[in-house]
Design a protein around this motif. Structure first.
Motif: not given
Length: 348
Positions: A87-92, A111-112, A139-141
């Motif tokens: 996981i980077g800087c974004l989760v949604d 952004p989340v 989607h963010f994995v």
């Protein structure tokens, strides 16, 4: 909800301490990840100390996260329990704007971020990777190859993509002459990527003792930026310069080294503005002063796959969670080669 534990800052001027909090129960598209390692980014320090003026507390930092999937929601098709993921800087993000539709979620207007953002599921702020587990929409994995060392992969989720993305955007490759300003967590990845892409790579540093290490990492030459005569030897010779330094400094020293149509790209975010660059230095050679922010999810996966193909990871020092406050101070003294990574097993 499920229990999680980590370390948090409770104000801008207090150290990080143990902190218990809640993660959401997985929704249909969610992936539950047991965190194994998390890198320490300089932006974690900026935010924990509210140096950008936008911090909410308590704050659990960390956006360079790697771990193993422990559970998936009913609609998840891309991952299964046991997979190695990041996981980077974004989760949604909003998923509907033009930036999101173009795979550039980092430029979404809503952004989340992995921490210090609004978590609509729990009506609180998001909590990051200085913790034992996290729940994120699939989607963010990001998938991590078995070829990569997990601990040394963690910093790729920020330091890696932050330097890879602009090099790819400005089409760096064989025949390009590229400068990298600064040899820290970002800079050492910039050197590795530019070298792997086939460019001629020159490192700029104020520290002569870094020259040997820069060449080990892939630099063809090293220039001590405080020596004007050495800088002058490279006037009008660079296609692209990636500036990773997160402190205010004179940008004109680098713009004059660019060829016509060359680009100086900033990826370090200082807590105070840089001195204004000379308009003439840009205008008379049609040079560009630009910036770049991490990368989208598709490009971050591309970067991880590139790293697996070329055996690229970060140079790291692994620490226990209990040593995080000392590590923050060492980052500020540039006393690490080149990224701290927290071993989450130490939380137990």
């Amino acid at each position: 909800m499920s229990k999680a534990k980590g370390y948090a800052a409770h104000s801008h001027d207090t150290p990080l301490v143990p902190f218990a909090f809640q993660r959401r129960e997985p929704l249909a598209d969610d992936v539950v990840i047991d965190i194994l390692y998390c890198g320490i980014c300089h932006s974690d320090i900026h935010q924990a100390r509210n140096e950008w003026g936008s911090s909410s507390f308590p704050m659990v930092p960390g956006h360079e996260i790697v771990g193993v999937v422990s559970q998936v929601g009913s609609a998840v098709s891309r991952f299964k329990a046991g997979d190695k993921v990041g996981i980077g800087c974004l989760v949604d993000s909003c998923r509907t704007c033009s930036e999101c539709q173009d795979g550039l979620e980092q430029y979404c207007e809503h952004p989340v971020f992995t921490y210090n953002s609004y978590d609509s599921h729990l009506n609180t702020q998001t909590y990051g990777g200085y913790s034992n587990r996290i729940v994120v929409d699939q989607h963010f994995v990001l998938a991590i190859s078995d070829k990569l060392d997990l601990a040394a992969t963690a910093p790729l989720l920020c330091a890696g993509i932050t330097t890879y993305s602009p090099l790819k955007h400005w089409q760096i490759g064989p025949g390009s002459k590229v400068g990298i300003v600064g040899l820290g967590g970002l800079g050492h990845m910039g050197v590795k990527f530019a070298h792997a892409l086939g460019a001629e790579v020159v490192l700029f540093t104020t520290t002569p003792s870094k020259a040997q290490d820069a060449k080990r990492l892939g630099a063809d030459a090293v220039v001590i930026s405080k020596h004007a005569e050495d800088m002058a030897k490279h006037t009008l010779s660079f296609d692209f310069i990636l500036n990773t330094v997160a402190a205010p400094h004179n940008l004109d020293a680098y713009t004059q080294l660019l060829k016509r149509d060359g680009t100086l790209c900033l990826v370090g975010v200082p807590d105070q503005p840089h001195p204004s660059p000379s308009a003439g230095a840009l205008i008379f050679k049609r040079r560009q002063l630009a910036g770049s922010l991490i990368g989208g999810i598709k490009e971050t996966q591309e970067m991880l796959d590139f790293c697996a193909e070329y055996s690229i990871v970060s140079d790291i020092e692994v620490i226990n969670m209990q040593d995080v406050n000392n590590a923050f101070e060492r980052v500020l003294r540039s006393d690490v080669k080149y990224r701290f990574v927290i071993d989450m097993a130490s939380l137990a």
